[in-house]
Design a protein around this motif. Structure first.
Motif, PDB file in Angstrom:
ATOM      1  N   VAL A  32      23.227  59.695 -33.731  1.00  0.00           N
ATOM      2  CA  VAL A  32      23.246  58.541 -34.643  1.00  0.00           C
ATOM      3  C   VAL A  32      22.214  58.725 -35.742  1.00  0.00           C
ATOM      4  CG1 VAL A  32      22.814  56.067 -34.815  1.00  0.00           C
ATOM      5  CG2 VAL A  32      24.078  56.959 -32.883  1.00  0.00           C
ATOM      6  N   ARG A  33      21.034  59.178 -35.342  1.00  0.00           N
ATOM      7  CA  ARG A  33      19.953  59.422 -36.316  1.00  0.00           C
ATOM      8  C   ARG A  33      20.421  60.407 -37.378  1.00  0.00           C
ATOM      9  NH1 ARG A  33      16.668  58.050 -38.772  1.00  0.00           N
ATOM     10  NH2 ARG A  33      14.892  56.826 -38.230  1.00  0.00           N
TER      11      ARG A  33
ATOM     12  N   GLY B 163      18.015  54.944 -45.483  1.00  0.00           N
ATOM     13  CA  GLY B 163      17.643  55.980 -44.516  1.00  0.00           C
ATOM     14  C   GLY B 163      16.804  55.484 -43.352  1.00  0.00           C
ATOM     15  N   GLU B 164      16.519  54.182 -43.351  1.00  0.00           N
ATOM     16  CA  GLU B 164      15.592  53.638 -42.351  1.00  0.00           C
ATOM     17  C   GLU B 164      16.313  53.060 -41.135  1.00  0.00           C
ATOM     18  OE1 GLU B 164      11.564  51.003 -42.584  1.00  0.00           O
ATOM     19  OE2 GLU B 164      13.317  50.166 -43.575  1.00  0.00           O
TER      20      GLU B 164
ATOM     21  N   ALA C 219      21.376  52.902 -43.678  1.00  0.00           N
ATOM     22  CA  ALA C 219      20.264  52.347 -42.912  1.00  0.00           C
ATOM     23  C   ALA C 219      20.850  51.679 -41.686  1.00  0.00           C
ATOM     24  CB  ALA C 219      19.496  51.348 -43.761  1.00  0.00           C
ATOM     25  N   ALA C 220      20.027  51.487 -40.680  1.00  0.00           N
ATOM     26  CA  ALA C 220      20.541  50.886 -39.453  1.00  0.00           C
ATOM     27  C   ALA C 220      19.585  49.839 -38.917  1.00  0.00           C
ATOM     28  CB  ALA C 220      20.781  51.966 -38.401  1.00  0.00           C
TER      29      ALA C 220
ATOM     30  N   PHE D  29      12.709  55.756 -31.510  1.00  0.00           N
ATOM     31  CA  PHE D  29      13.884  55.956 -32.344  1.00  0.00           C
ATOM     32  C   PHE D  29      13.734  55.310 -33.721  1.00  0.00           C
ATOM     33  CE2 PHE D  29      18.322  54.529 -33.370  1.00  0.00           C
ATOM     34  CZ  PHE D  29      18.891  55.784 -33.522  1.00  0.00           C
ATOM     35  N   ALA D  30      12.977  54.235 -33.790  1.00  0.00           N
ATOM     36  CA  ALA D  30      12.961  53.443 -35.021  1.00  0.00           C
ATOM     37  C   ALA D  30      11.831  53.850 -35.957  1.00  0.00           C
ATOM     38  CB  ALA D  30      12.826  51.970 -34.668  1.00  0.00           C
ATOM     39  N   ASP D  31      12.061  53.653 -37.253  1.00  0.00           N
ATOM     40  CA  ASP D  31      10.997  53.847 -38.241  1.00  0.00           C
ATOM     41  C   ASP D  31      10.082  52.634 -38.260  1.00  0.00           C
ATOM     42  OD1 ASP D  31      12.048  56.347 -39.389  1.00  0.00           O
ATOM     43  OD2 ASP D  31      13.725  55.060 -39.951  1.00  0.00           O
ATOM     44  N   ARG D  32      10.691  51.460 -38.077  1.00  0.00           N
ATOM     45  CA  ARG D  32       9.892  50.225 -37.978  1.00  0.00           C
ATOM     46  C   ARG D  32      10.477  49.347 -36.883  1.00  0.00           C
ATOM     47  NH1 ARG D  32       9.567  46.837 -43.024  1.00  0.00           N
ATOM     48  NH2 ARG D  32      11.640  47.686 -43.407  1.00  0.00           N
TER      49      ARG D  32
END
Ligand code: ADP
Ligand code: MG
Length: 337
Positions: free
Chosen positions: A175-176, A29-30, A185-186, A199-202
């Motif tokens: 996309v999210r 999911g990240e 995950a992407a 946009f990113a988690d990390r």
């Protein structure tokens, strides 16, 4: 448990070391954004994950399966990885729906293709050919094609670069949503810092083939580890100082610092962490840029020229004498600027 584990990747092309000891993990999911200057090895890393390139050392695991490692190489088509490039790369002679169904197998391939089109709002375009699509529509078809086989990981190599700003935001949230819905995950390569932060988690920052920092957008922005990361992600002022625990002596006087340190250090002070004030370090405005939501000033001080993000009402103009105060502790960096 992490979905993807990358460990100790090394890659050389001829004499140049393109990746050195690259390792990280990706959770289900990240979204991990991969940032770095041109030529820092971002595409090479993605190509190794996809199986389009073989590393000289290191290994990659997806779930419990080793994709590549000593004596192991799983071909790209068996990896369960979707790849979207900067250009959509659709088959020009195939209709949209056939483009999306192309890589699918089994009797229900039509249904899977239609589902993927619906998820990206493309059903109305199913019978068009690629030359009858706008750039944004074509890129959405490329995303639908990558998502249709239900990959476990999506690799995105600057997929939004050719789209204009309004379109980018829309496609990004689609996309999210698709990533969340499919619990995949992407890994997103981007040049756009705002995109990465929002946009990113990390974020992971690659510099000369090494992963120099990985963390949440807030961590990497507020606590950059090196002068390179501090200047690459956003703007910053780099200062020399002599640290004494929780403060340092600098050309701007005594500054609070984080984390604690002793001895000679390089410090990062973000433009928005400096404010104009009645008291403080004297300086002279040398340039000004009105940005609408705020004003950027360049101020000559005893510590050199500093970039200051001032309030939108600021009237200060080139030639004016001003005073500056830091509003946050300066961040201690590793290494030299
Ligand atoms: P980025 O995507 O970060 O811009 P790349 O991974 O494309 O960087 O390239 C990293 C470096 O490796 C560059 O110096 C590039 O010229 C070199 N490189 C990439 N692919 C090849 C190749 N197939 N053969 C030789 N050199 C390559
Ligand atoms: Mg690239």
């Amino acid at each position: 448990m992490s979905l993807l584990t990358v460990h100790g990747l090394e890659k050389r092309f001829g004499k140049s070391q393109v990746l050195a000891g690259v390792g990280f993990t990706l959770n289900p999911g990240e979204v991990l954004a991969l940032l770095g200057p041109s030529g820092s090895g971002k595409t090479t890393l993605l190509r190794i994950l996809a199986g389009l390139e073989v590393p000289d050392a290191g290994w990659v695991r997806l779930g419990k399966q080793t994709l590549v490692g000593p004596g192991i190489f799983l071909p790209p088509e068996n990896r369960g990885i979707g790849f979207v490039f900067q250009e959509p790369a659709l088959f020009p002679h195939l209709r949209v729906v056939d483009n999306v169904a192309f890589g699918l197998k089994g009797r229900d391939r039509r249904r899977k293709a239609e589902e993927a089109l619906a998820a990206l709002g493309l059903t109305a375009f199913r019978n068009r050919r690629p030359d009858q699509l706008s750039g944004g529509q074509a890129q959405r078809v490329a995303l639908a094609r990558a998502l249709a086989p239900k990959p476990r990981i999506l690799l995105l190599d600057e997929p939004f670069t050719s789209l204009d700003a309004g379109l980018r935001e829309g496609i990004r949230s689609e996309v999210r949503a698709a990533i969340r819905a499919q619990k995949i995950a992407a890994l997103l390569v981007t040049h756009d810092q705002e995109e990465a932060l929002a946009f990113a988690d990390r974020l992971a920052v690659l510099h000369r083939g090494r992963l120099v920092q990985i963390g949440t957008p807030e961590e990497v922005y507020h606590r950059p580890r090196t002068p390179f990361v501090a200047s690459f992600l956003g703007h910053t002022n780099l200062l020399k100082g002599e640290a004494h625990g929780d403060h340092a002596e600098t050309a701007l006087g005594r500054l609070k610092i984080v984390p604690r340190a002793r001895g000679p250090v390089w410090l990062s002070l973000r433009p928005e962490h400096l404010a104009l004030a009645a008291h403080g370090v004297p300086g002279k405005v040398v340039d000004r840029a009105f940005k609408g939501h705020d004003v950027t000033l360049w101020v000559r001080t005893a510590a050199g020229e500093l970039r200051v993000q001032a309030d939108y009402r600021t009237r200060a103009k080139p030639g004016d004498a001003v005073r500056l105060v830091p509003r946050e502790p300066a961040v201690v960096l590793e290494g030299e600027a």
